[in-house]
Motif scaffolding. Structure first.
Motif, PDB file in Angstrom:
ATOM      1  N   GLU A   1     -42.403 -66.491   1.048  1.00  0.00           N
ATOM      2  CA  GLU A   1     -41.300 -66.816   0.435  1.00  0.00           C
ATOM      3  C   GLU A   1     -41.341 -65.155   0.423  1.00  0.00           C
ATOM      4  O   GLU A   1     -41.730 -64.002   0.544  1.00  0.00           O
ATOM      5  CB  GLU A   1     -41.113 -66.511  -1.565  1.00  0.00           C
ATOM      6  CG  GLU A   1     -41.619 -67.991  -2.034  1.00  0.00           C
ATOM      7  CD  GLU A   1     -40.426 -68.868  -1.924  1.00  0.00           C
ATOM      8  OE1 GLU A   1     -39.387 -68.688  -0.935  1.00  0.00           O
ATOM      9  OE2 GLU A   1     -40.434 -69.982  -1.140  1.00  0.00           O
ATOM     10  N   PRO A   2     -39.880 -65.250   1.777  1.00  0.00           N
ATOM     11  CA  PRO A   2     -39.397 -63.699   1.828  1.00  0.00           C
ATOM     12  C   PRO A   2     -38.344 -63.443   0.952  1.00  0.00           C
ATOM     13  O   PRO A   2     -37.884 -63.571   0.130  1.00  0.00           O
ATOM     14  CB  PRO A   2     -38.233 -64.751   3.090  1.00  0.00           C
ATOM     15  CG  PRO A   2     -38.126 -65.936   2.479  1.00  0.00           C
ATOM     16  CD  PRO A   2     -38.812 -66.096   1.830  1.00  0.00           C
ATOM     17  N   TRP A   3     -38.436 -61.770   0.644  1.00  0.00           N
ATOM     18  CA  TRP A   3     -38.426 -61.109   0.095  1.00  0.00           C
ATOM     19  C   TRP A   3     -36.939 -59.672   0.834  1.00  0.00           C
ATOM     20  O   TRP A   3     -37.944 -59.082   1.191  1.00  0.00           O
ATOM     21  CB  TRP A   3     -39.266 -60.797  -1.017  1.00  0.00           C
ATOM     22  CG  TRP A   3     -39.591 -61.073  -1.931  1.00  0.00           C
ATOM     23  CD1 TRP A   3     -40.985 -61.987  -1.178  1.00  0.00           C
ATOM     24  CD2 TRP A   3     -39.357 -62.978  -2.953  1.00  0.00           C
ATOM     25  NE1 TRP A   3     -41.702 -63.121  -2.217  1.00  0.00           N
ATOM     26  CE2 TRP A   3     -40.144 -62.724  -3.050  1.00  0.00           C
ATOM     27  CE3 TRP A   3     -37.900 -62.677  -3.586  1.00  0.00           C
ATOM     28  CZ2 TRP A   3     -40.390 -64.441  -4.215  1.00  0.00           C
ATOM     29  CZ3 TRP A   3     -38.473 -63.522  -4.703  1.00  0.00           C
ATOM     30  CH2 TRP A   3     -38.522 -64.109  -4.834  1.00  0.00           C
ATOM     31  N   ALA A   4     -35.802 -59.735   0.338  1.00  0.00           N
ATOM     32  CA  ALA A   4     -35.334 -59.091   1.111  1.00  0.00           C
ATOM     33  C   ALA A   4     -35.491 -57.474   0.844  1.00  0.00           C
ATOM     34  O   ALA A   4     -35.108 -56.902   1.968  1.00  0.00           O
ATOM     35  CB  ALA A   4     -33.076 -59.687   0.499  1.00  0.00           C
ATOM     36  N   GLY A   5     -35.946 -57.282  -0.303  1.00  0.00           N
ATOM     37  CA  GLY A   5     -36.068 -55.290   0.404  1.00  0.00           C
ATOM     38  C   GLY A   5     -36.203 -55.108  -1.386  1.00  0.00           C
ATOM     39  O   GLY A   5     -37.169 -55.277  -2.386  1.00  0.00           O
ATOM     40  N   PRO A   6     -35.251 -54.906  -2.498  1.00  0.00           N
ATOM     41  CA  PRO A   6     -34.981 -54.250  -3.387  1.00  0.00           C
ATOM     42  C   PRO A   6     -35.581 -54.891  -4.514  1.00  0.00           C
ATOM     43  O   PRO A   6     -35.000 -56.110  -4.661  1.00  0.00           O
ATOM     44  CB  PRO A   6     -33.097 -54.020  -4.424  1.00  0.00           C
ATOM     45  CG  PRO A   6     -33.060 -54.608  -3.160  1.00  0.00           C
ATOM     46  CD  PRO A   6     -33.945 -55.152  -2.223  1.00  0.00           C
ATOM     47  N   ALA A   7     -36.152 -54.725  -5.931  1.00  0.00           N
ATOM     48  CA  ALA A   7     -36.454 -55.845  -6.385  1.00  0.00           C
ATOM     49  C   ALA A   7     -35.899 -54.105  -8.190  1.00  0.00           C
ATOM     50  O   ALA A   7     -36.162 -53.599  -8.531  1.00  0.00           O
ATOM     51  CB  ALA A   7     -37.748 -55.887  -7.386  1.00  0.00           C
TER      52      ALA A   7
END
Length: 726
Positions: free
Chosen positions: A289-295
């Motif tokens: 799963e790709p994740w954009a950056g911030p959390a």
């Protein structure tokens, strides 16, 4: 932090029942009708609670607690949310549907991972958010806290480290191609290999706190949700780019900052323990799963799609304690906890002597980093904010700062209150003298502070040729004090605006030979006094001339767009005026050849006049010193001192008040009151002096009805004239 830092925590009364219950139903995923069915009551009864028309009986409170999966005490006090339904968790922003990738937060690249840069940006932000209504300073505390062993394990558990670890692993695997990834990889390895984690917490008190909605416009969203947004109020604010907050995440080797805010304006009926966390990582792929950056670390928002997006939550005292976010009082403000704090500069260019200076106490080897960071924080705060910590006369300090270091909750370096007199003795003495009105025109004795006005000609905005007006900045010059005052360089001018943070540090060129060491301060804009002509306009102009680092004045894109490509020349002209004035004030008198063997005086000196012979005829008094303020009704109030040459007969003098204008004759003002204080008498507006008097003092206030323009838009000129004052 001083006596106010030990204020007692108030007993919380809790949120109103209606808004609290409505939020708990959202968190639990229940409707009003479903709660009514569980309680065997009508929906109208639950609706009345929500709207505040009524409150449930104590026996019903117990049933409500069971329905919400919490204890009855939580329902009664309502100082926190229930833990049912949607527990605190991490929400990671999904990868972009178009395949775009952000390999780090660009704003963080504007600053180095340096605790001195962090101190400058965070302390500036706290100054900008100071609550001004009570007149008290904003108090800022920096706490370095090293965690090891069980303390480290407990902290990792409360931040759900196991949920974060796959994301850190993915970033570490791609670290070779990403700058941010390499920093994060080094931070994770340091924690595991050395078995330690450094936390750096920044607390401010008597500040606004992160007020506003989680998503809509406001301070909370500007800091936690958005980039490049600055919501600073007033032209004297230090920040303007919205970049300074990025230093918090840049200083974290793990890209992780936790936040606890006490609000000056209630949100959802609450003010204390508004908690959220934000993680800054580059794009990554975890389990396909790709994740954009911030959390974000928070309570899932029931109103978000799939109840996935994390928002802030009202934490209980136990939770904030486990997160190392407990605040010392209920004063408004914010606590930022930088997780995995690192300071690259403290590890570079250090000699063995620097290491040995740490000492040989038990644990020093393990705590060497936080000791160095502690020292560098104190140094930076004293260098950049000495003026904001200085008061005198009717001017109070804007800021109080302290730094401490802990290891597993135990004190390693005692809390140190940053003292401007210790960090910048000469400049602090100069500013205090200015506030207390004890400056002189020329330096003739050791310890004196000379004051001089220097002009800043403000341009018209919009590229229009011409001058809006002339702002009079205040230059203060005094002798340097010892080695401590040489930290950062002697013979320098520190320039500052309304928030009193040092913006510009420059060395005065082409000093006369033999000049004794000195220090100088330039007060511009509202720092020169709110009554100074064009103070607000000067603030706006110079703020636009500052880069994101706010460490100089010069050409910027904003200055070009709002004024003109040549607007920076006005600043260059101010600098030239300042340097010229400094050289004149510190110049030493010429000496004859027979004085060549005489020891050089330590005090700054000026040309001295030979003693004058007593004149045969009448002597004319001279206005020697003038202090002026604007009264509550807009009148000028003055206190003037008169110097009188030696003589038996003294000419009577008439004080004349005028408004300073750029062209034409100066409008004359009438006196509403003229009072003799010492060494003189007032008769029909004329000062008369007894024979043999050498000094005199008088006071006066102008008649507002004789003012042709508003007082705050003018400057006052007072002269002594012989005869009838014509």
């Amino acid at each position: 932090m001083g006596p106010r830092g030990k204020s007692r925590r108030r007993v919380e009364t809790g949120e109103e029942f209606g808004p609290w219950l409505a939020r708990q139903l959202k968190l639990a995923g229940k409707t009003q009708a479903e709660l009514a069915d569980e309680l065997n009551l009508t929906r109208a009864a639950v609706s009345a609670w929500i709207t505040g028309r009524s409150t449930p009986r104590p026996t019903v409170m117990t049933d409500i607690a069971k329905a919400l999966g919490t204890d009855v005490g939580t329902v009664h006090t309502r100082t926190t949310d229930t833990q049912a339904g949607l527990p605190v968790t991490w929400y990671h922003r999904p990868g972009y549907s178009d395949g775009g990738r952000d390999l780090g937060n660009a704003a963080a690249f504007a600053f180095d991972a340096d605790v001195q840069v962090l101190a400058r940006e965070t302390c500036q932000n706290s100054l900008d958010e100071r609550l001004t209504e009570n007149g008290r300073p904003v108090r800022v505390r920096y706490t370095l806290h090293e965690l090891t062993g069980e303390a480290l394990d407990a902290f990792r558990e409360v931040i759900l480290w196991n949920d974060l670890f796959p994301h850190y692993s993915a970033v570490s695997e791609a670290a070779g191609n990403q700058k941010v990834g390499r920093v994060v990889d080094a931070g994770v390895r340091d924690m595991y290999e050395k078995g330690r984690l450094v936390l750096l917490r920044v607390d401010d008190y008597n500040a606004s706190g992160l007020i506003g909605d989680d998503y809509a416009d406001g301070k909370f969203a500007a800091v936690v949700r958005r980039q490049l947004e600055s919501l600073k109020s007033g032209p004297s604010a230090g920040g303007s780019y919205g970049l300074g907050k990025a230093t918090l995440w840049a200083t974290s080797a793990l890209g992780l900052v936790l936040i606890n805010s006490t609000l000056s304006v209630p949100h959802e009926g609450r003010t204390e323990r508004r908690v959220i966390g934000r993680l800054e990582l580059p794009w990554r792929e975890v389990d396909g799963e790709p994740w954009a950056g911030p959390a974000w670390f928070g309570r899932p928002d029931p109103d978000s799609p799939g109840a996935m997006v994390a928002r802030s939550w009202w934490a209980d005292e136990e939770t904030v304690a486990r997160l190392h976010l407990t605040r010392e009082s209920d004063e408004p403000g914010t606590s930022f906890l930088i997780v995995g704090a690192h300071d690259v500069a403290s590890l570079e260019g250090k000699s063995d002597a620097d290491d040995e200076s740490v000492g040989d106490e038990e644990g020093d080897e393990d705590t060497r980093d936080i000791r160095k960071m502690h020292g560098r924080l104190v140094e930076a705060l004293g260098r950049d904010f000495w003026a904001a910590m200085t008061g005198g006369g009717s001017r109070l300090p804007l800021l109080e700062v302290s730094v401490r270091a802990l290891r597993n909750g135990k004190e390693v370096v005692p809390e140190k209150q940053v003292d401007p007199f210790a960090e910048q003795p000469a400049r602090t003495r100069a500013l205090k003298a200015h506030y207390e009105g004890t400056t002189v025109d020329r330096l003739t004795e050791a310890g004196q502070v000379a004051a001089r006005s220097v002009p800043l000609k403000l341009p018209l905005s919009g590229g229009t040729h011409g001058t809006l007006g002339t702002h009079q900045a205040v230059l203060l010059v005094t002798e340097a004090e010892g080695d401590r005052d040489g930290v950062g360089g002697k013979n320098q001018v520190h320039s500052l605006r309304g928030n009193r943070m040092t913006v510009k540090r420059t060395v005065v060129p082409r000093l006369p030979p033999g000049t004794n060491p000195f220090q100088a301060v330039l007060l511009v804009g509202e720092a020169a006094g709110e009554a100074a002509p064009f103070a607000k306009e000067a603030e706006e102009f110079l703020r636009a001339a500052e880069p994101p680092e706010h460490d100089r004045w010069g050409q910027t894109e904003e200055l070009t767009l709002r004024w003109s490509p040549s607007a920076y020349r006005r600043i260059n002209a101010l600098t030239a005026e300042v340097n010229s004035a400094v050289r004149e004030l510190v110049g030493r008198p010429k000496r004859s050849s027979r004085d060549g063997g005489e020891a050089v005086r330590k005090a700054l000196t000026v040309r001295t006049r030979p003693k004058a012979k007593a004149p045969a005829g009448p002597v004319v008094p001279v206005l020697d010193k003038l202090d002026a303020t604007v009264g509550d009704d807009g009148e000028w109030r003055i206190t003037a001192e008169v110097s009188i040459p030696r003589g038996d007969e003294i000419v009577p003098m008439v004080p004349v008040a005028q408004l300073d204008v750029r062209t034409g004759g100066r409008p004359k003002l009438d006196w509403a009151e003229l009072v003799a204080v010492e060494g003189c008498e007032v008769e029909d507006g004329t000062l008369r002096f007894p024979p043999g008097t050498r000094r005199a003092k008088f006071q006066g206030s102008t008649d507002v009805t004789s003012h042709p323009v508003k007082t705050t838009l003018t400057r006052l000129v007072v002269e002594l004239r012989a005869g009838k004052g014509e």
